[in-house]
Design a protein around this motif. Structure first.
Motif, short mmCIF file in Angstrom:
data_model
loop_
_atom_site.label_atom_id
_atom_site.label_comp_id
_atom_site.label_asym_id
_atom_site.label_seq_id
_atom_site.Cartn_x
_atom_site.Cartn_y
_atom_site.Cartn_z
N HIS A 251 0.85 -1.20 0.00
CA HIS A 251 0.00 0.00 0.00
C HIS A 251 0.88 1.25 0.00
CE1 HIS A 251 -3.02 2.96 1.21
NE2 HIS A 251 -3.95 2.05 0.94
N PRO A 252 0.56 2.26 -0.81
CA PRO A 252 1.42 3.45 -0.90
C PRO A 252 1.58 4.21 0.42
CG PRO A 252 -0.66 3.79 -2.08
CD PRO A 252 -0.58 2.34 -1.76
N ARG A 253 0.68 4.01 1.37
CA ARG A 253 0.79 4.70 2.65
C ARG A 253 1.20 3.77 3.79
NH1 ARG A 253 -3.99 8.05 4.49
NH2 ARG A 253 -5.36 6.47 3.59
N HIS A 254 1.64 2.56 3.44
CA HIS A 254 1.98 1.59 4.48
C HIS A 254 3.13 2.07 5.38
CE1 HIS A 254 2.91 -2.23 6.43
NE2 HIS A 254 4.16 -2.05 6.07
N ALA A 255 4.19 2.58 4.78
CA ALA A 255 5.34 2.99 5.57
C ALA A 255 4.97 4.07 6.58
CB ALA A 255 6.46 3.49 4.65
N GLU A 256 4.12 4.98 6.16
CA GLU A 256 3.68 6.07 7.04
C GLU A 256 2.76 5.56 8.15
OE1 GLU A 256 0.45 9.75 6.68
OE2 GLU A 256 1.19 8.74 4.88
N VAL A 257 1.72 4.84 7.77
CA VAL A 257 0.68 4.45 8.71
C VAL A 257 1.15 3.36 9.66
CG1 VAL A 257 -1.66 3.50 8.92
CG2 VAL A 257 -1.14 5.22 7.17
N SER A 258 2.03 2.48 9.21
CA SER A 258 2.49 1.39 10.07
C SER A 258 3.25 1.89 11.28
CB SER A 258 3.37 0.42 9.26
OG SER A 258 4.55 1.08 8.80
N GLN A 259 3.70 3.13 11.27
CA GLN A 259 4.41 3.71 12.40
C GLN A 259 3.49 4.52 13.31
OE1 GLN A 259 7.66 2.85 12.81
NE2 GLN A 259 7.28 1.63 10.95
N GLN A 260 2.20 4.58 12.99
CA GLN A 260 1.29 5.43 13.73
C GLN A 260 0.35 4.62 14.62
OE1 GLN A 260 -0.66 7.43 10.45
NE2 GLN A 260 0.67 9.22 10.62
N SER A 261 -0.01 5.21 15.74
CA SER A 261 -1.13 4.69 16.51
C SER A 261 -2.41 5.07 15.79
CB SER A 261 -1.13 5.27 17.91
OG SER A 261 -1.41 6.68 17.86
N LEU A 262 -3.52 4.47 16.19
CA LEU A 262 -4.79 4.81 15.57
C LEU A 262 -5.13 6.28 15.79
CD1 LEU A 262 -7.35 4.10 14.04
CD2 LEU A 262 -8.30 3.16 16.15
N ALA A 263 -4.80 6.80 16.97
CA ALA A 263 -5.06 8.22 17.25
C ALA A 263 -4.23 9.11 16.34
CB ALA A 263 -4.76 8.52 18.72
N GLU A 264 -2.97 8.76 16.12
CA GLU A 264 -2.12 9.54 15.22
C GLU A 264 -2.64 9.48 13.79
OE1 GLU A 264 2.17 9.09 17.54
OE2 GLU A 264 1.49 7.50 16.17
N PHE A 265 -3.07 8.29 13.38
CA PHE A 265 -3.65 8.14 12.05
C PHE A 265 -4.88 9.02 11.89
CE2 PHE A 265 -6.93 5.86 9.54
CZ PHE A 265 -6.32 5.88 8.29
N LEU B 142 -5.77 10.25 8.24
CA LEU B 142 -7.11 9.88 7.80
C LEU B 142 -7.70 10.96 6.91
CD1 LEU B 142 -9.64 8.01 8.05
CD2 LEU B 142 -10.31 9.45 10.00
N ARG B 143 -8.23 10.56 5.77
CA ARG B 143 -8.96 11.50 4.92
C ARG B 143 -10.37 11.63 5.48
NH1 ARG B 143 -6.83 8.35 -0.48
NH2 ARG B 143 -4.67 9.12 -0.40
N PRO B 144 -10.72 12.78 6.02
CA PRO B 144 -11.99 12.90 6.75
C PRO B 144 -13.20 12.86 5.83
CG PRO B 144 -10.93 15.04 6.56
CD PRO B 144 -9.95 14.03 6.03
N ASN B 145 -14.31 12.44 6.41
CA ASN B 145 -15.60 12.44 5.70
C ASN B 145 -15.48 11.84 4.31
OD1 ASN B 145 -17.04 13.91 7.82
ND2 ASN B 145 -15.80 15.66 7.20
N ARG B 146 -14.86 10.67 4.25
CA ARG B 146 -14.52 10.06 2.96
C ARG B 146 -15.76 9.77 2.12
NH1 ARG B 146 -10.86 10.48 -0.58
NH2 ARG B 146 -9.90 8.60 -1.42
N GLN B 147 -16.85 9.37 2.75
CA GLN B 147 -18.03 8.97 1.99
C GLN B 147 -18.73 10.17 1.35
OE1 GLN B 147 -19.97 5.28 4.05
NE2 GLN B 147 -18.82 6.33 5.66
N VAL B 148 -18.93 11.21 2.14
CA VAL B 148 -19.55 12.42 1.59
C VAL B 148 -18.66 13.03 0.52
CG1 VAL B 148 -20.24 14.79 2.13
CG2 VAL B 148 -20.94 12.92 3.63
#
Length: 237
Positions: free
Chosen positions: A122-136, A141-147
């Motif tokens: 995944h293109p964002r794996h290196a970034e996100v794999s180092q983050q807690s869920l809160a940091e993500f 996180l791209r907010p309001n993805r569905q709308v």
């Protein structure tokens, strides 16, 4: 050579089951909303040769570069990206049976986090794999993805509700995708098969969240929460 039993359903996807006159399907795949299960059914109905999944920028570019006649040759099309992209390429889409699945935005965000962390390609794996869920939630996180995918970045919740209920021919929440899949087979005139559920990730769950992280996810998905609430109300009317 003996084929592993679990491979047989996927090999069957090569073969078209629906008749040539079956209504084509457009599936707007919002990420992490049980879309993989829907695609599995589309492959089963139409065969892999007649399905185009635009699930990344390269595939969307390739689809856009096709002549209109070639795009229309596919019996099932769709994928990730803004709805406006597909509407520009496919016009009013009156020829398609148009479907979409949606999901509680908190559960969707958690699923996206878990998915990216286990997908090394995944293109964002290196970034996100180092983050807690809160940091993500706070930074990646791209907010309001569905709308946003339905109507653009302007926070048009009412417009998103109208698109889901008026533009699409059928829709469901991710926890009722089995019902949507069953109806999809009926529309295509094919004997229904059970939905094949994949992409079930591991990692934090909603019950594991502390209050601050849960509140942050709510704030980052305020418009999506409003969309899902309005759609739940519409389901009961």
């Amino acid at each position: 050579m003996t084929l592993r039993q679990e491979l047989l359903p996927w090999l069957a996807f090569r073969f078209r089951r629906a008749g040539k006159d079956a209504k084509p399907t457009f599936f707007f795949h919002i990420p992490k909303c049980a879309g993989t299960s829907v695609w599995a059914s589309l492959y089963d109905i139409y065969g892999t040769r007649y399905v185009y999944l635009a699930n990344n920028r390269r595939r969307r570019g390739k689809f856009a570069a096709l002549p209109a006649a070639a795009r229309n040759d596919y019996s099932a099309v769709g994928g990730h990206g803004p709805l406006s992209y597909f509407r520009e390429l496919l016009g009013d889409m009156v020829r398609y049976h148009k479907i979409v699945t949606l999901r509680d935005p908190i559960d969707r965000a958690i699923s996206e986090y878990n998915y990216i962390r286990v997908q090394s390609a995944h293109p964002r794996h290196a970034e996100v794999s180092q983050q807690s869920l809160a940091e993500f939630a706070a930074t990646s996180l791209r907010p309001n993805r569905q709308v946003t995918l339905l109507t653009g970045p302007g926070g048009d919740v009412d417009g998103a509700v109208e698109i889901v209920t008026q533009f699409f021919d059928d829709w469901s929440f991710s926890d009722d995708v089995n019902g949507l899949v069953e109806r999809l087979y009926v529309v295509a005139g094919v004997e229904p098969c059970e939905a094949m559920h994949k992409n079930k990730g591991t990692g934090p769950r909603r019950v594991d969240l502390d209050g601050d992280t849960l509140q942050l996810l709510r704030e980052r998905n305020r418009d999506d929460l409003a969309l899902i609430e309005a759609l739940r109300i519409s389901k009961t009317q």
